[in-house]
Design a protein around this motif. Sequence first.
Motif, mmCIF file in Angstrom:
data_model
loop_
_atom_site.group_PDB
_atom_site.id
_atom_site.type_symbol
_atom_site.label_atom_id
_atom_site.label_comp_id
_atom_site.label_asym_id
_atom_site.label_seq_id
_atom_site.Cartn_x
_atom_site.Cartn_y
_atom_site.Cartn_z
ATOM 1 N N GLY A 123 0.841 -1.196 0.000
ATOM 2 C CA GLY A 123 0.000 0.000 0.000
ATOM 3 C C GLY A 123 0.871 1.239 0.000
ATOM 4 O O GLY A 123 2.071 1.179 -0.310
ATOM 5 N N ASP A 124 0.263 2.379 0.346
ATOM 6 C CA ASP A 124 1.026 3.621 0.462
ATOM 7 C C ASP A 124 2.014 3.500 1.622
ATOM 8 O O ASP A 124 1.785 2.763 2.583
ATOM 9 C CB ASP A 124 0.102 4.806 0.713
ATOM 10 C CG ASP A 124 -0.766 5.114 -0.497
ATOM 11 O OD1 ASP A 124 -0.329 4.837 -1.626
ATOM 12 O OD2 ASP A 124 -1.882 5.633 -0.295
ATOM 13 N N VAL A 125 3.100 4.269 1.548
ATOM 14 C CA VAL A 125 4.175 4.155 2.536
ATOM 15 C C VAL A 125 3.652 4.408 3.953
ATOM 16 O O VAL A 125 3.900 3.622 4.869
ATOM 17 C CB VAL A 125 5.344 5.109 2.199
ATOM 18 C CG1 VAL A 125 6.417 5.048 3.272
ATOM 19 C CG2 VAL A 125 5.931 4.773 0.844
ATOM 20 N N ALA A 126 2.910 5.474 4.150
ATOM 21 C CA ALA A 126 2.417 5.802 5.489
ATOM 22 C C ALA A 126 1.435 4.749 5.993
ATOM 23 O O ALA A 126 1.468 4.378 7.171
ATOM 24 C CB ALA A 126 1.751 7.171 5.480
ATOM 25 N N ALA A 127 0.586 4.260 5.107
ATOM 26 C CA ALA A 127 -0.384 3.240 5.506
ATOM 27 C C ALA A 127 0.310 1.933 5.868
ATOM 28 O O ALA A 127 -0.064 1.270 6.840
ATOM 29 C CB ALA A 127 -1.391 3.003 4.382
ATOM 30 N N VAL A 128 1.333 1.560 5.118
ATOM 31 C CA VAL A 128 2.064 0.323 5.403
ATOM 32 C C VAL A 128 2.816 0.447 6.725
ATOM 33 O O VAL A 128 2.832 -0.497 7.532
ATOM 34 C CB VAL A 128 3.016 -0.041 4.241
ATOM 35 C CG1 VAL A 128 3.940 -1.180 4.623
ATOM 36 C CG2 VAL A 128 2.214 -0.421 3.013
ATOM 37 N N LYS A 129 3.418 1.617 6.995
ATOM 38 C CA LYS A 129 4.116 1.811 8.269
ATOM 39 C C LYS A 129 3.143 1.687 9.436
ATOM 40 O O LYS A 129 3.436 1.035 10.440
ATOM 41 C CB LYS A 129 4.804 3.175 8.300
ATOM 42 C CG LYS A 129 6.068 3.221 7.493
ATOM 43 C CD LYS A 129 6.755 4.564 7.627
ATOM 44 C CE LYS A 129 8.007 4.600 6.789
ATOM 45 N NZ LYS A 129 8.720 5.882 6.908
ATOM 46 N N ALA A 130 1.985 2.315 9.316
ATOM 47 C CA ALA A 130 0.981 2.229 10.379
ATOM 48 C C ALA A 130 0.481 0.801 10.555
ATOM 49 O O ALA A 130 0.305 0.322 11.686
ATOM 50 C CB ALA A 130 -0.186 3.163 10.068
ATOM 51 N N ALA A 131 0.259 0.095 9.454
ATOM 52 C CA ALA A 131 -0.242 -1.271 9.519
ATOM 53 C C ALA A 131 0.790 -2.218 10.130
ATOM 54 O O ALA A 131 0.443 -3.094 10.924
ATOM 55 C CB ALA A 131 -0.636 -1.749 8.124
ATOM 56 N N VAL A 132 2.068 -2.059 9.773
ATOM 57 C CA VAL A 132 3.122 -2.917 10.326
ATOM 58 C C VAL A 132 3.277 -2.669 11.822
ATOM 59 O O VAL A 132 3.419 -3.616 12.599
ATOM 60 C CB VAL A 132 4.450 -2.709 9.567
ATOM 61 C CG1 VAL A 132 5.619 -3.339 10.309
ATOM 62 C CG2 VAL A 132 4.350 -3.286 8.171
ATOM 63 N N ASP A 133 3.213 -1.406 12.246
ATOM 64 C CA ASP A 133 3.307 -1.106 13.679
ATOM 65 C C ASP A 133 2.136 -1.715 14.451
ATOM 66 O O ASP A 133 2.325 -2.303 15.519
ATOM 67 C CB ASP A 133 3.358 0.409 13.910
ATOM 68 C CG ASP A 133 4.665 1.022 13.457
ATOM 69 O OD1 ASP A 133 5.661 0.274 13.313
ATOM 70 O OD2 ASP A 133 4.695 2.250 13.248
ATOM 71 N N ALA A 134 0.935 -1.579 13.906
ATOM 72 C CA ALA A 134 -0.243 -2.148 14.563
ATOM 73 C C ALA A 134 -0.170 -3.668 14.591
ATOM 74 O O ALA A 134 -0.498 -4.306 15.602
ATOM 75 C CB ALA A 134 -1.512 -1.694 13.847
ATOM 76 N N ALA A 135 0.276 -4.273 13.498
ATOM 77 C CA ALA A 135 0.362 -5.732 13.414
ATOM 78 C C ALA A 135 1.407 -6.281 14.377
ATOM 79 O O ALA A 135 1.176 -7.296 15.040
ATOM 80 C CB ALA A 135 0.689 -6.152 11.983
ATOM 81 N N ALA A 136 2.553 -5.619 14.466
ATOM 82 C CA ALA A 136 3.607 -6.087 15.364
ATOM 83 C C ALA A 136 3.162 -5.998 16.819
ATOM 84 O O ALA A 136 3.418 -6.908 17.616
ATOM 85 C CB ALA A 136 4.883 -5.282 15.141
ATOM 86 N N GLY A 137 2.477 -4.935 17.167
ATOM 87 C CA GLY A 137 1.988 -4.790 18.534
ATOM 88 C C GLY A 137 0.930 -5.819 18.877
ATOM 89 O O GLY A 137 0.937 -6.405 19.962
ATOM 90 N N SER A 138 0.030 -6.053 17.948
ATOM 91 C CA SER A 138 -1.047 -7.017 18.178
ATOM 92 C C SER A 138 -0.526 -8.442 18.242
ATOM 93 O O SER A 138 -0.937 -9.234 19.096
ATOM 94 C CB SER A 138 -2.079 -6.878 17.055
ATOM 95 O OG SER A 138 -3.105 -7.806 17.214
#
Length: 122
Positions: A47-62
């Motif tokens: 996806g877009d760079v900002a969206a992928v960064k947010a998604a990876v951070d959320a996924a790693a935390g979860s």
Amino acid sequence: MKALGFIETRGFVAAAEAADSALKSANVSLVGQKLPGSGLVAVIITGDVAAVKAAVDAAAGSASSIGEVVSAQVIARPHDDLAAILTDDIKSEKPKGKVQARKTAAAKEAPKKADNKPNPGV
């Protein structure tokens, strides 16, 4: 591809949680998963760079609340040839329909016994 995100976990349940969390947290798409071995599962999103960064951070935390997160990485503007690595396993698989068709054709060509006499043995 604008950006690629990777979340690598130990175990499938943590990977499923990571994928679910990533897809719900931002406007990203799931590319697929890789199973490198030893219980590791890598989830790949794009996806877009900002969206992928947010998604990876959320996924790693979860995923870290359920299991072990081995690594999490975002690659912004990946090279076009990188897609060949990600889809390599898909191209190498043989279609199952053709294999079944070959077996069926070979079975049709097999000679059939004309009589039902018992085999006298050798």
